[in-house]
Design a protein around this motif. Structure first.
Motif, mmCIF file in Angstrom:
data_model
loop_
_atom_site.group_PDB
_atom_site.id
_atom_site.type_symbol
_atom_site.label_atom_id
_atom_site.label_comp_id
_atom_site.label_asym_id
_atom_site.label_seq_id
_atom_site.Cartn_x
_atom_site.Cartn_y
_atom_site.Cartn_z
ATOM 1 N N TYR A 1 0.807 -1.223 0.000
ATOM 2 C CA TYR A 1 0.000 0.000 0.000
ATOM 3 C C TYR A 1 0.839 1.272 0.000
ATOM 4 O O TYR A 1 0.306 2.365 0.077
ATOM 5 C CB TYR A 1 -0.950 0.008 1.203
ATOM 6 C CG TYR A 1 -1.948 -1.112 1.161
ATOM 7 C CD1 TYR A 1 -3.155 -0.968 0.491
ATOM 8 C CD2 TYR A 1 -1.674 -2.332 1.765
ATOM 9 C CE1 TYR A 1 -4.069 -2.007 0.437
ATOM 10 C CE2 TYR A 1 -2.579 -3.381 1.714
ATOM 11 C CZ TYR A 1 -3.770 -3.206 1.050
ATOM 12 O OH TYR A 1 -4.672 -4.244 0.988
ATOM 13 N N ARG B 1 -2.850 -1.143 -5.906
ATOM 14 C CA ARG B 1 -3.485 -1.387 -4.606
ATOM 15 C C ARG B 1 -4.897 -1.934 -4.772
ATOM 16 O O ARG B 1 -5.337 -2.789 -4.015
ATOM 17 C CB ARG B 1 -3.528 -0.090 -3.780
ATOM 18 C CG ARG B 1 -2.198 0.337 -3.221
ATOM 19 C CD ARG B 1 -2.373 1.469 -2.236
ATOM 20 N NE ARG B 1 -2.774 2.703 -2.882
ATOM 21 C CZ ARG B 1 -1.937 3.652 -3.287
ATOM 22 N NH1 ARG B 1 -0.643 3.488 -3.130
ATOM 23 N NH2 ARG B 1 -2.384 4.753 -3.843
ATOM 24 N N ASP B 2 -5.602 -1.409 -5.768
ATOM 25 C CA ASP B 2 -6.988 -1.803 -5.987
ATOM 26 C C ASP B 2 -7.099 -3.256 -6.445
ATOM 27 O O ASP B 2 -8.119 -3.909 -6.247
ATOM 28 C CB ASP B 2 -7.607 -0.881 -7.043
ATOM 29 C CG ASP B 2 -9.092 -0.672 -6.813
ATOM 30 O OD1 ASP B 2 -9.529 -0.901 -5.676
ATOM 31 O OD2 ASP B 2 -9.791 -0.292 -7.748
ATOM 32 N N ASP C 1 -8.938 -7.370 1.576
ATOM 33 C CA ASP C 1 -7.776 -6.616 2.028
ATOM 34 C C ASP C 1 -8.240 -5.600 3.058
ATOM 35 O O ASP C 1 -9.421 -5.500 3.368
ATOM 36 C CB ASP C 1 -7.024 -5.978 0.858
ATOM 37 C CG ASP C 1 -7.861 -4.922 0.147
ATOM 38 O OD1 ASP C 1 -9.076 -4.846 0.410
ATOM 39 O OD2 ASP C 1 -7.303 -4.174 -0.676
ATOM 40 N N ARG C 2 -7.281 -4.853 3.588
ATOM 41 C CA ARG C 2 -7.591 -3.974 4.712
ATOM 42 C C ARG C 2 -8.568 -2.868 4.341
ATOM 43 O O ARG C 2 -9.184 -2.256 5.217
ATOM 44 C CB ARG C 2 -6.273 -3.384 5.233
ATOM 45 C CG ARG C 2 -6.245 -2.900 6.664
ATOM 46 C CD ARG C 2 -6.646 -3.911 7.700
ATOM 47 N NE ARG C 2 -8.076 -3.942 7.962
ATOM 48 C CZ ARG C 2 -8.694 -4.884 8.648
ATOM 49 N NH1 ARG C 2 -8.031 -5.902 9.152
ATOM 50 N NH2 ARG C 2 -9.987 -4.845 8.836
ATOM 51 N N SER C 3 -8.754 -2.624 3.036
ATOM 52 C CA SER C 3 -9.663 -1.548 2.625
ATOM 53 C C SER C 3 -11.125 -1.846 2.963
ATOM 54 O O SER C 3 -11.934 -0.938 3.037
ATOM 55 C CB SER C 3 -9.537 -1.292 1.118
ATOM 56 O OG SER C 3 -10.118 -2.351 0.379
ATOM 57 N N GLN D 1 -11.558 -0.149 7.584
ATOM 58 C CA GLN D 1 -10.451 0.644 8.131
ATOM 59 C C GLN D 1 -10.633 0.913 9.624
ATOM 60 O O GLN D 1 -9.699 1.357 10.293
ATOM 61 C CB GLN D 1 -10.372 1.985 7.399
ATOM 62 C CG GLN D 1 -10.069 1.866 5.926
ATOM 63 C CD GLN D 1 -10.160 3.214 5.233
ATOM 64 O OE1 GLN D 1 -9.666 4.219 5.738
ATOM 65 N NE2 GLN D 1 -10.796 3.255 4.086
ATOM 66 N N ARG E 1 -6.021 7.091 3.348
ATOM 67 C CA ARG E 1 -6.537 7.203 1.979
ATOM 68 C C ARG E 1 -5.950 6.111 1.083
ATOM 69 O O ARG E 1 -6.544 5.738 0.077
ATOM 70 C CB ARG E 1 -6.220 8.585 1.402
ATOM 71 C CG ARG E 1 -4.813 8.700 0.852
ATOM 72 C CD ARG E 1 -4.400 10.153 0.621
ATOM 73 N NE ARG E 1 -3.209 10.226 -0.218
ATOM 74 C CZ ARG E 1 -1.995 9.894 0.180
ATOM 75 N NH1 ARG E 1 -1.806 9.447 1.410
ATOM 76 N NH2 ARG E 1 -0.975 9.994 -0.642
ATOM 77 N N LEU F 1 -5.534 3.070 1.941
ATOM 78 C CA LEU F 1 -6.215 1.795 2.211
ATOM 79 C C LEU F 1 -7.627 1.759 1.653
ATOM 80 O O LEU F 1 -8.203 0.689 1.477
ATOM 81 C CB LEU F 1 -6.301 1.532 3.722
ATOM 82 C CG LEU F 1 -5.001 1.396 4.492
ATOM 83 C CD1 LEU F 1 -5.294 1.059 5.941
ATOM 84 C CD2 LEU F 1 -4.110 0.329 3.878
ATOM 85 N N GLY F 2 -8.206 2.945 1.436
ATOM 86 C CA GLY F 2 -9.609 2.960 1.033
ATOM 87 C C GLY F 2 -9.836 3.758 -0.220
ATOM 88 O O GLY F 2 -8.905 4.228 -0.869
ATOM 89 N N GLU F 3 -11.108 3.895 -0.563
ATOM 90 C CA GLU F 3 -11.465 4.634 -1.762
ATOM 91 C C GLU F 3 -11.962 6.017 -1.390
ATOM 92 O O GLU F 3 -12.249 6.300 -0.246
ATOM 93 C CB GLU F 3 -12.536 3.884 -2.564
ATOM 94 C CG GLU F 3 -13.819 3.656 -1.815
ATOM 95 C CD GLU F 3 -13.806 2.357 -1.037
ATOM 96 O OE1 GLU F 3 -14.851 1.707 -0.988
ATOM 97 O OE2 GLU F 3 -12.770 1.998 -0.471
ATOM 98 N N LYS G 1 -17.577 5.329 -2.611
ATOM 99 C CA LYS G 1 -18.097 4.367 -1.642
ATOM 100 C C LYS G 1 -19.337 3.697 -2.204
ATOM 101 O O LYS G 1 -20.257 4.350 -2.664
ATOM 102 C CB LYS G 1 -18.477 5.075 -0.324
ATOM 103 C CG LYS G 1 -17.311 5.734 0.378
ATOM 104 C CD LYS G 1 -16.507 4.757 1.162
ATOM 105 C CE LYS G 1 -15.416 5.465 1.965
ATOM 106 N NZ LYS G 1 -14.571 4.542 2.675
#
Length: 663
Positions: free
Chosen positions: A172, A222-223, A259-261, A264, A472, A474-476, A481
């Motif tokens: 990441y 990452r995605d 994954d961690r996304s 969080q 940011r 780790l996520g979208e 969303k």
């Protein structure tokens, strides 16, 4: 070289859990198999590398290894004493360095050992096999050369890690490091695949899909992490199908790769179970706790290292209990012991119900028949006492309430600002964790000057802002969303004005305060088991064979007789009244485990890239009892909040300014 012909499938008369199978393979299939011919009654040397010694230590005790005829354990890279009259068992990774060390040990006129039984933790490349075959003298001294295909740490009866501790940074971090990321995923895929080789399971593979909005949006490395890991595991499984005798042809279980996304919040929120609180609040080294015991002959207290693991029955019973429940149960156990013991009653003039747990502990310790059982009980009274003291001193109940209210949409920005201005004595770490939860739910509140102002209000240093800003990665972004069932999404409740990261569960009973929170994987696993997990968000890599879901494979799992099922009640395992015997409480699980396991349906494996949490491990145990399917959690590692935050800060080498944030 092949997998042992002995059947290690778990679907026999006696159901064995994931860790038991791993242990049996190492002790019986590997060590015991070396007791043959003229090696039957001789003691042996066990030689391992840095990884395999950990594999062995997580699955077995030293006494187990000794029972199988091993008198000495050695490190392959240390200088060792020649023992030419003894046989050696090598358990090692199939690396060039290890093979060179092995050949050095066993070649020439004076080998270190008489014979060698060689076991590799994962498939060995053909070129290394050729390298071994070149040395004719070594070949005559090899009694066995096999692939064990067991390269993971069984950290729990239902959990494993692949020992990719830097997965978060390598996967990441900066985009240019994709080469490191690919190498990390390759290792992780190979190690996860050995889990299925060990258990003789062939999974139906589901994974979190890339979150691109449309065809014009470019997907990032990452995605694609779950997609790439799924493909890597699949490649390994296809090879196992060709090389392992009796490997299943059709699907025998389900695998969900995340994954961690997807969540969080789970790694940073305060989890109120005994296990999580111990690791979060006490300065423990792994599972080691340093206990103070009375000194000899009235001397000063002495320090003693104890392990909080499965062999401790009190730990096993209480670890997933809410800390308040665990504390009450410990007091009840002490009271019960004292009330049944006349000698104990003579030590106290007051009614036992009026005594504190600490008083009861001292009373019991003074007894001549102070047993190992009471020793364990006394240990946990001490630990729970320390944890409760820290909870009071740090004001964690109020903070925990705010955290959960934020997550469920019952609190918002104003409540956080009020807390930060009125509770200035809150520790920096706890203020940071609160802001990280806020950033996961309200990312726009940390854009530009807003973020600067929040950090100033909380009086946190710039270094802490890295943890918030790196979320940011780790996520979208907020506008991507998804609202579909089963994905990590921000939900809007018509009855709540504030945004929520979790939906209320209508049948949930909150027996203990602060027991509302649940990790997202609980929802995902339940939907997977019911066949309701979105195929768009979680596609399958292999189309399952018709028999897998046919007339609903899950039907036998979900249509249990009422006497064995409490599935309509959603109260968390650790939040139930202590006197319930509903198959969920720890006591009940321990009592009925052997019979329940015989009725188990197909296993569910959940693999989380980037680190799993103790709340997620708890959920796997809870859902195993509820779904009557063993749920096994796998990850690159198991992280507590502080180490997770440290890793998160390392995702970007250069400090970012808040103006650069695009959360």
């Amino acid at each position: 070289m092949s997998f042992s012909d002995s059947d290690s499938s778990s679907y026999g008369a006696d159901y064995k859990n994931f860790k038991q199978i791993s242990r049996d393979r190492l002790l019986h299939e590997m060590l015991r198999s070396c007791k043959s011919g003229d090696s039957k009654s001789t003691w042996k040397v066990l030689i391992m590398d840095k990884l395999t010694v950990k594999i062995m230590s997580y699955a077995c005790k030293m006494a187990d290894i000794t029972d199988e005829g091993v008198s000495l354990v050695e490190d392959i890279y240390r200088r060792r004493q020649p023992l030419p009259s003894m046989d050696a068992i090598y358990f090692m990774q199939p690396s060039k360095e290890n093979v060179i060390m092995f050949l050095s040990d066993m070649s020439g006129r004076s080998p270190l050992y008489r014979k060698a039984f060689v076991f590799f933790s994962s498939p060995i490349p053909k070129e290394l096999v050729s390298h071994i075959k070149k040395d004719g003298t070594v070949l005559t001294r090899i009694s066995a050369l096999r692939e064990m295909n067991l390269e993971y740490f069984a950290i729990d009866s239902q959990a494993f890690v692949t020992n990719n501790e830097k997965a978060l940074e390598e996967l990441y971090g900066d985009e240019e490091n994709s080469r490191k990321g690919v190498a990390c995923l390759n290792v992780m895929a190979a190690r996860v695949a050995t889990v299925f080789a060990s258990l003789r399971e062939f999974p139906h593979v589901r994974y979190r899909a890339a979150k691109s909005l449309d065809a014009t949006t470019m997907t990032t490395f990452r995605d694609l992490i779950p997609t790439k890991l799924a493909a890597g595991i699949w490649d390994c499984l296809m090879k196992y199908k060709k090389t392992i005798p009796n490997f299943p042809e059709t699907e025998t279980c389900e695998l969900l790769i995340l994954d961690r996304s997807v969540d969080q919040i789970a790694p940073i929120i305060h989890e109120w179970t005994y296990d999580a609180m111990c690791h979060d609040l006490l300065n423990m080294d792994g599972n080691k706790y340093v206990q103070e015991v009375p000194g000899k002959n009235g001397g000063p207290p002495e320090k003693k290292e104890v392990l909080l693991e499965d062999h401790d029955p009190v730990w096993l019973e209480l670890r997933h209990a809410h800390i308040a429940d665990a504390s009450e149960r410990l007091h009840d156990k002490m009271t019960n012991f004292v009330s049944k013991n006349k000698a104990a009653q003579m030590h106290g003039s007051r009614d036992t119900h009026e005594l504190s747990t600490r008083d009861l502990q001292k009373m019991v310790q003074a007894l001549p028949q102070y047993s190992e059982q009471i020793d364990k009980l006394s240990l946990h009274v001490e630990i729970a006492g320390k944890v409760n003291k820290i909870i009071r001193e740090l004001g964690l109940r109020e903070l925990g309430q705010l955290e959960q209210d934020l997550v469920f949409g019952d609190a918002g920005m104003k409540d956080v600002i009020k807390f930060l201005t009125t509770k200035e004595d809150t520790t920096g770490e706890n203020k940071l964790r609160l802001l990280m939860i806020l950033a996961a739910i309200y990312p726009e509140k940390f854009e530009g000057e807003k973020g600067h102002n929040l950090m100033k209000l909380a009086k946190l240093p710039p270094d802490d802002m890295k943890a918030v800003s790196n979320m940011r990665l780790l996520g979208e972004s907020l506008d991507s969303k998804k609202s579909s069932t089963g994905t990590f999404s921000l939900k809007f409740d018509l009855h709540k004005k504030k945004r929520a990261a979790r939906k209320e569960r209508p049948n949930e009973q909150e027996t203990w305060q602060l027991s509302r929170f649940y990790p997202i994987i609980e929802e995902l696993i339940e939907n997977l088991s019911k066949g309701e997990l979105s195929k768009e968000d979680y596609p399958c890599l292999n189309d399952p064979s018709p028999s897998f879901h046919g007339t609903s494979q899950s039907a036998p799992v979900h249509q249990q007789p009422a006497a064995h099922s409490m599935r309509s009640r959603r109260t968390p395992t650790w939040a139930r009244p202590r006197n319930s015997d509903d198959g969920y409480s720890s006591d009940s699980v321990l009592r009925h485990a052997s019979s329940d396991f015989k009725k188990m349906g197909q296993r569910i494996f959940v693999v989380i890239v980037g680190g799993a949490t103790r709340s997620e491990l708890r959920v796997c145990h809870k859902l195993t009892a509820k779904l009557k399917r063993e749920v096994v959690l796998g990850s690159s590692g198991l992280d507590d909040p502080a180490p997770f935050i440290t890793r998160l800060k390392m995702l970007t080498e250069n400090e970012l300014s808040l103006d650069d944030l695009q959360i």
